[in-house]
Design a protein around this motif. Structure first.
Motif, PDB file in Angstrom:
ATOM      1  N   UNK A 159      31.684  60.320  40.090  1.00 46.82           N
ATOM      2  CA  UNK A 159      31.982  59.300  41.079  1.00 46.82           C
ATOM      3  C   UNK A 159      30.754  58.571  41.575  1.00 46.82           C
ATOM      4  N   UNK A 160      29.540  59.096  41.307  1.00 45.52           N
ATOM      5  CA  UNK A 160      28.327  58.457  41.775  1.00 45.52           C
ATOM      6  C   UNK A 160      28.017  57.229  40.929  1.00 45.52           C
ATOM      7  N   UNK A 161      27.698  56.140  41.592  1.00 48.96           N
ATOM      8  CA  UNK A 161      27.415  54.912  40.861  1.00 48.96           C
ATOM      9  C   UNK A 161      26.094  55.030  40.120  1.00 48.96           C
ATOM     10  N   UNK A 162      26.066  54.588  38.871  1.00 52.27           N
ATOM     11  CA  UNK A 162      24.844  54.560  38.094  1.00 52.27           C
ATOM     12  C   UNK A 162      24.035  53.336  38.451  1.00 52.27           C
ATOM     13  N   UNK A 163      22.834  53.175  37.853  1.00 55.69           N
ATOM     14  CA  UNK A 163      21.965  52.036  38.181  1.00 55.69           C
ATOM     15  C   UNK A 163      22.604  50.691  37.885  1.00 55.69           C
ATOM     16  N   UNK A 164      23.408  50.623  36.828  1.00 56.47           N
ATOM     17  CA  UNK A 164      24.070  49.358  36.507  1.00 56.47           C
ATOM     18  C   UNK A 164      25.122  49.028  37.551  1.00 56.47           C
ATOM     19  N   UNK A 165      25.944  50.009  37.913  1.00 53.23           N
ATOM     20  CA  UNK A 165      27.009  49.774  38.884  1.00 53.23           C
ATOM     21  C   UNK A 165      26.449  49.311  40.222  1.00 53.23           C
ATOM     22  N   UNK A 166      25.250  49.758  40.569  1.00 47.52           N
ATOM     23  CA  UNK A 166      24.658  49.372  41.850  1.00 47.52           C
ATOM     24  C   UNK A 166      24.260  47.900  41.875  1.00 47.52           C
ATOM     25  N   UNK A 167      24.051  47.281  40.718  1.00 47.53           N
ATOM     26  CA  UNK A 167      23.638  45.870  40.658  1.00 47.53           C
ATOM     27  C   UNK A 167      24.825  44.914  40.655  1.00 47.53           C
ATOM     28  N   UNK A 168      25.992  45.408  40.250  1.00 47.69           N
ATOM     29  CA  UNK A 168      27.120  44.507  40.030  1.00 47.69           C
ATOM     30  C   UNK A 168      27.705  43.881  41.288  1.00 47.69           C
ATOM     31  N   UNK A 169      27.793  44.596  42.434  1.00 48.45           N
ATOM     32  CA  UNK A 169      28.436  43.990  43.609  1.00 48.45           C
ATOM     33  C   UNK A 169      27.788  42.694  44.078  1.00 48.45           C
ATOM     34  N   UNK A 170      26.492  42.517  43.804  1.00 46.68           N
ATOM     35  CA  UNK A 170      25.800  41.301  44.247  1.00 46.68           C
ATOM     36  C   UNK A 170      26.037  40.124  43.315  1.00 46.68           C
ATOM     37  N   UNK A 171      26.733  40.332  42.209  1.00 47.19           N
ATOM     38  CA  UNK A 171      26.934  39.280  41.212  1.00 47.19           C
ATOM     39  C   UNK A 171      28.352  38.732  41.269  1.00 47.19           C
ATOM     40  N   UNK A 172      28.495  37.481  40.846  1.00 48.82           N
ATOM     41  CA  UNK A 172      29.827  36.928  40.647  1.00 48.82           C
ATOM     42  C   UNK A 172      30.465  37.581  39.433  1.00 48.82           C
ATOM     43  N   UNK A 173      31.773  37.365  39.279  1.00 51.30           N
ATOM     44  CA  UNK A 173      32.485  38.043  38.192  1.00 51.30           C
ATOM     45  C   UNK A 173      31.947  37.623  36.815  1.00 51.30           C
ATOM     46  N   UNK A 174      31.681  36.343  36.618  1.00 54.74           N
ATOM     47  CA  UNK A 174      31.166  35.873  35.328  1.00 54.74           C
ATOM     48  C   UNK A 174      29.769  36.437  35.051  1.00 54.74           C
ATOM     49  N   UNK A 175      28.919  36.460  36.087  1.00 52.18           N
ATOM     50  CA  UNK A 175      27.571  37.014  35.907  1.00 52.18           C
ATOM     51  C   UNK A 175      27.640  38.505  35.609  1.00 52.18           C
ATOM     52  N   UNK A 176      28.545  39.203  36.303  1.00 50.66           N
ATOM     53  CA  UNK A 176      28.686  40.643  36.074  1.00 50.66           C
ATOM     54  C   UNK A 176      29.138  40.921  34.643  1.00 50.66           C
ATOM     55  N   UNK A 177      30.060  40.107  34.138  1.00 54.89           N
ATOM     56  CA  UNK A 177      30.532  40.301  32.768  1.00 54.89           C
ATOM     57  C   UNK A 177      29.408  40.046  31.771  1.00 54.89           C
TER      58      UNK A 177
END
Length: 230
Positions: free
Chosen positions: A58-76
């Protein structure tokens, strides 16, 4: 040679009907056990410290920690680049750009071992507990990236859900209005009727036009439509 003979002697003296001689790497077994990747039949070979509550998949990895600050297209795009980087590393490609995001993994050269290696890399990067069948369920870089985006970057609420939430807020305001609820209800009815007329492009009965406008409106526009006249 000596070790093999010793194992052979031990096997002859053992009462078990089937004996397998093998050399184990305790550190490797322990690492796999800590990641939850050790087959059940081998778990008795190593002792793994108990994890603290909340630790693990359940702990977020380093990638998951960066995604909330991005828009959906940037995250993809970030997920696609990340998956392609890992695929290139697993297949020993020097340049990730050589990996075709639409080519099936089995055509790229994946087998069961490299599939598990890719899954393990993504587990570490995302904090997820992904299935061993991941590359078979999502057979290309593009489809795998889209799958991860669906898990790590949930889609925003639909226009219908946003409008429903706004109306529930209005209902809460009415419930708290006490003696003024009736007059507020009349004012709200006028406001909503005006909103329907505005969204409908000039016809209060133009339901199709209303829904089209709602679908294209942002969350802020829908809330503002109600809040500005309250």
């Amino acid at each position: 040679m000596e070790e093999g003979l010793a194992l052979f002697d031990a096997a002859l003296a053992d009462a078990e009907s089937a004996v397998v001689a093998a050399r184990w790497d305790p550190a490797g077994l322990r690492a796999r056990a800590e990641n939850g990747e050790l087959p059940g039949m081998l778990r008795g070979l190593v002792r793994v410290p108990r994890r603290a509550a909340g630790a693990g998949a359940g702990n977020a990895g380093p990638l998951a920690a960066r995604l909330p600050a991005l828009g959906r297209d940037e995250a993809l795009r970030l997920l696609t680049d990340t998956v392609r980087d890992h695929v290139a590393a697993v297949l020993a490609h020097g340049d990730p750009a050589q990996v075709d995001v639409d080519q099936a993994f089995n055509q790229l050269g994946f087998d069961s071992l490299t599939a598990v290696e890719l899954r393990n890399r993504l587990n570490t990067d995302t904090g997820l507990r992904l299935p061993a069948t991941l590359v078979f369920d999502q057979p290309t870089v593009r489809s795998l990236s889209a799958y991860l985006a669906g898990v790590l970057v949930p889609a925003p609420p639909s226009a219908e859900d946003t409008l429903r939430t706004a109306l529930e807020r209005v209902d809460d305001l009415l419930a708290a209005a006490n003696g003024e609820a009736e007059s507020m209800r009349d004012r709200l009815a006028t406001i909503l009727q005006g909103a329907l007329t505005k969204l409908g492009g000039g016809g209060q009965h133009d339901v199709g036009g209303v829904m089209e406008k709602i679908d294209s409106a942002s969350d802020e526009e829908i809330f503002a439509l109600i809040d500005n006249d309250l």
